[in-house]
Enzyme design. Structure first.
Site, PDB file in Angstrom:
ATOM      1  N   SER A  58     -14.549  -0.650  -2.246  1.00  0.00           N
ATOM      2  CA  SER A  58     -13.796   0.375  -1.514  1.00  0.00           C
ATOM      3  C   SER A  58     -12.317   0.026  -1.513  1.00  0.00           C
ATOM      4  O   SER A  58     -11.923  -1.110  -1.794  1.00  0.00           O
ATOM      5  CB  SER A  58     -14.293   0.464  -0.072  1.00  0.00           C
ATOM      6  N   ASP A  59     -11.495   1.006  -1.178  1.00  0.00           N
ATOM      7  CA  ASP A  59     -10.087   0.713  -0.933  1.00  0.00           C
ATOM      8  C   ASP A  59      -9.948   0.126   0.473  1.00  0.00           C
ATOM      9  O   ASP A  59     -10.907   0.060   1.249  1.00  0.00           O
ATOM     10  CB  ASP A  59      -9.241   1.970  -1.116  1.00  0.00           C
ATOM     11  N   TYR A  60      -8.739  -0.263   0.805  1.00  0.00           N
ATOM     12  CA  TYR A  60      -8.446  -1.021   2.017  1.00  0.00           C
ATOM     13  C   TYR A  60      -8.900  -0.277   3.277  1.00  0.00           C
ATOM     14  O   TYR A  60      -8.370   0.771   3.619  1.00  0.00           O
ATOM     15  CB  TYR A  60      -6.932  -1.277   2.079  1.00  0.00           C
TER      16      TYR A  60
END
Length: 754
Positions: free
Chosen positions: A280-282
């Protein structure tokens, strides 16, 4: 006694790691058979160990996660010594001695910073991109990193979006070529080598089309547009062997990308046969709930079921997955699949054979920001600058001229590198002023004045950490007077203006993408002096330059060129090297034209010619339709003349090939590169096709007075597209081929495909 015990633990961990060849899947089977459910879930957790944003963990907390087996890797930790300590902790004292992935955002260089990716794409030089990625990998791995959250391959048609700086522009073909070059450069031929690392292609998917050019916003898009324009660079990267992908923050037609099973398990894994790691992204898991597609306690389950293997920062896998298994909400087999992919990524890196291969302090001493790497950065930066205007051959400048260097970016070394350069050592970089003084020598006549602020509003000049990139000066009248005073004494004015480095990148969208007001006002005053003005345009995005184009003598778009940008700019403006970059985004004439891109669909009532208004045709009543500078545009100090192109045949047989040929002559006074571009149009198809699409290009070096013959191969693969049923094919019929120096200046031929 303590030292002996630690030595035995180390030997035992290494024996476990090395007793089975790292490429043997049986090793992963055996390892996972000994892992508890909690330990498998732990491998899916990727916390941030630094202080770049909130949500990070520190010191003892990170150590505790490692010792408890609640971590598969970490990122935002810099320095081989600390990374080595954490890796030793995991291997020698963590459950099963499993090594860690170590990630970082090495977007356009580690400590040797190269131009921002948008600038790099303007070189149209895939060899240079691959070289940049190789050097970035060598430096990052020398400092302990084995996973890079790059490249970003999002197609973007809206320059208001700050993250356009991180991609390769608006075109899917060029973007695909660049994506492959990044992946090959980062990963090399052998991922288990200590100088290569995992590439992570992002943001999957469609983030470049976010609503209004704003981060974290939804995307509503047809499948036809998605497959034909926004997905090709991702597919090219997968086919090139990228090891991992990162999901995006946005909704896609109402579903969050991180929990979009149709996109990840469907298209990516089943359709494209991708078997690598998806992260996932941040902290994006909470966004699944925030954007209204789940409750917060269900977000982790949705993401895992969709195919997202690792949770970056949020900790929701750790918090919720075991409970979800206990309640029968999710199968442990899905966790096993994700855990396996994490372990296989470590296996591909050779970490089970040698967990410490990225922890050699001797490499860090000599392999980072060294002379060789900096020279490469200087050479590549010079390829990326785009000459937009050069009336009366103002450029190149003579070193004997009295030059007034004016602008808030003229003596700002810390602004040369642009966004996403957190590892840069900006105190070791030259400013433009320093580089120009060094180039002209002791006898040179370089005058300097700052002239103005970046913005009128002091609060607009804050970077992501709340620190001011360029100090704000309150006495603006004195700044202006100093600038006008030295301008009056000079032969030529060099204006270093545009955006500061943190005006583009993540969370740096702009509604007004013109040059900020105080800089424009100063340019207007400098124009009144009657002196020739060269604008060195620093920017992370296409800007609206209508006034500048009409009133200034020369415009050289230097983007943010990296740690060696100042010397590279000096090389070009004094003629040691010549401009050779060409735009990979359309530069709008007016903000009202956005979104703007060259490969648009035809209108039912044809666009009128530039400068012509016809009622009831597809035009604005106040500005032309055409961009100020088109995709593919870029001038040089030399000139190129195109002969009439020819085709080897006017009929393309199925599975056959047509040779398209054009002679290009260097008619100027400098040796140089020309980027010859080939576009194709399908005038009649099952669904409407764009008025032109880039299908090939050639970057050709031609000496002055000489002619090069450029060949392009037209095959039926260049004609294919995704139709309304997402079938990838073409229909027989007439096609138009266009060859020229940019998307506007082309010569047309036609052929028939059988």
């Amino acid at each position: 006694m303590k030292q002996v015990s630690l030595f035995l633990i180390t030997l035992n961990a290494l024996f476990i790691s090395c007793s089975t060849p790292s490429r043997d899947s049986a090793f992963i089977d055996n390892l996972m058979s000994r892992m508890t459910l909690e330990e498998k879930i732990g491998q899916l957790n990727l916390p941030s160990g630094g202080d770049i944003q909130t949500g990070t963990v520190f010191g003892a907390e990170l150590d505790s996660l490692i010792l408890e087996g609640k971590i598969g890797g970490f990122f935002n930790v810099k320095g081989v010594d600390e990374i080595s300590r954490l890796q030793h902790l995991a291997v020698e004292r963590g459950p099963h001695g499993i090594p860690l992935l170590v990630g970082a955002d090495v977007i356009h260089g580690y400590e040797t910073i190269f131009p921002i990716p948008l600038a790099l794409s303007c070189s149209w030089d895939t060899t240079a991109i691959e070289r940049m990625a190789q050097i970035s990998a060598m430096e990052a791995t020398a400092d302990g990193i084995n996973w890079n959250f790059s490249p970003m391959v999002d197609i973007c048609r809206d320059p208001r979006w700050g993250r356009i700086a991180e991609g390769s522009g608006e075109d899917p073909y060029l973007g695909s070529m660049m994506a492959v070059a990044y992946v090959k450069g980062y990963q090399g031929e052998d991922l288990s080598a200590d100088s290569t690392l995992l590439a992570c292609v992002k943001h999957f998917a469609l983030y470049g089309a976010a609503e209004g050019g704003r981060d974290y916003r939804p995307v509503d898009m047809s499948d036809v547009t998605m497959y034909n324009y926004y997905l090709p660079p991702f597919k090219a990267a997968v086919e090139a062997g990228c090891a991992s992908l990162m999901t995006s923050f946005n909704l896609i037609n109402g579903t969050h990308a991180t929990a979009d099973g149709k996109l990840i398990n469907g298209l990516l894994r089943t359709g494209w046969h991708f078997n690598g790691l998806v992260v996932s992204d941040y902290n994006s898991f909470p966004d699944i709930a925030a954007m209204g597609t789940s409750k917060i306690e269900d977000a982790a389950t949705l993401a895992l079921e969709a195919g997202t293997d690792m949770d970056m920062v949020s900790g929701l896998y750790l918090k919720n997955l075991k409970n979800a298994v206990d309640k029968g909400l999710i199968s442990e087999k899905i966790i096993d699949k994700a855990c396996r992919r994490v372990l296989e990524a470590k296996q591909r890196l050779g970490l089970f054979d040698n967990p410490y291969q990225y922890c050699n302090p001797d490499r860090a001493k000599t392999g980072i920001f060294n002379t060789e790497n900096r020279q490469a950065a200087r050479e590549i930066a010079a390829e990326t600058f785009v000459l937009l205007k050069n009336d009366n051959h103002v450029l190149p400048l003579r070193k004997t001229d009295k030059i007034a260097v004016i602008g808030p970016l003229a003596d700002a070394a810390n602004n040369m590198v642009g966004c996403w350069s957190m590892h840069a050592q900006t105190d070791k970089h030259n400013s433009l002023l320093e580089a120009l003084k060094g180039a002209v020598g002791a006898d040179g006549r370089i005058l300097y004045a700052r002239g103005c602020n970046i913005y009128d509003d002091e609060t607009m000049q804050l970077n992501a950490t709340g620190l001011r990139c360029i100090p704000f000066e309150h006495d603006t009248r004195q700044l202006e007077q100093e600038a006008l005073y030295i301008a009056a004494k000079a032969d030529v004015i060099v204006a270093a203006m545009g955006e500061s480095s943190d005006m583009s990148g993540e969370s740096a969208s702009r509604a007004d993408i013109s040059i900020p007001a105080p800089q424009r006002r100063l340019l207007e005053k400098l124009k009144e002096t009657g002196k020739p003005i060269v604008l060195l345009l620093f920017t992370g995005r296409p800007l609206v330059l209508d006034w500048e184009s009409r009133n200034l003598d020369a415009i050289l778009n230097v983007w943010f060129g990296g740690s060696e940008a100042a010397d590279a700019i000096s090389d070009v403006i004094f003629g040691t090297k010549i401009p050779q970059g060409k735009l990979t985004t359309s530069l709008p004439l007016h903000q009202g034209q956005i979104p703007i891109h060259y490969n648009r669909l035809p209108s039912s009532r044809p666009d009128p010619q530039a400068g012509v208004f016809n009622r009831y045709q597809s035009n604005y009543i106040d500005v032309d339709n055409e961009p100020l500078y088109p995709f593919g545009f870029g001038l040089s100090y030399t000139t190129f003349a195109y002969g009439k192109p020819t085709l080897s045949s006017t009929v393309l047989q199925e599975n056959g090939c047509i040779d398209a040929t054009v002679n290009v002559t260097n008619t100027g006074d400098y040796d140089g590169y020309e980027i010859v571009q080939l576009y194709i149009r399908d005038p009649v198809a099952q669904i409407a096709r764009p008025i032109k699409e880039l299908k090939d290009f050639a970057r050709v070096f031609i000496r002055k007075g000489e002619t090069a013959t450029v060949h392009f191969s037209i095959t039926d693969d260049k004609l294919k597209y995704y139709d309304a049923n997402l079938k990838y094919d073409y229909e027989p019929g007439e096609f138009i081929v266009m060859i020229g120096s940019d998307s506007r200046n082309v010569q047309e031929l036609s052929f028939r495909a059988e």
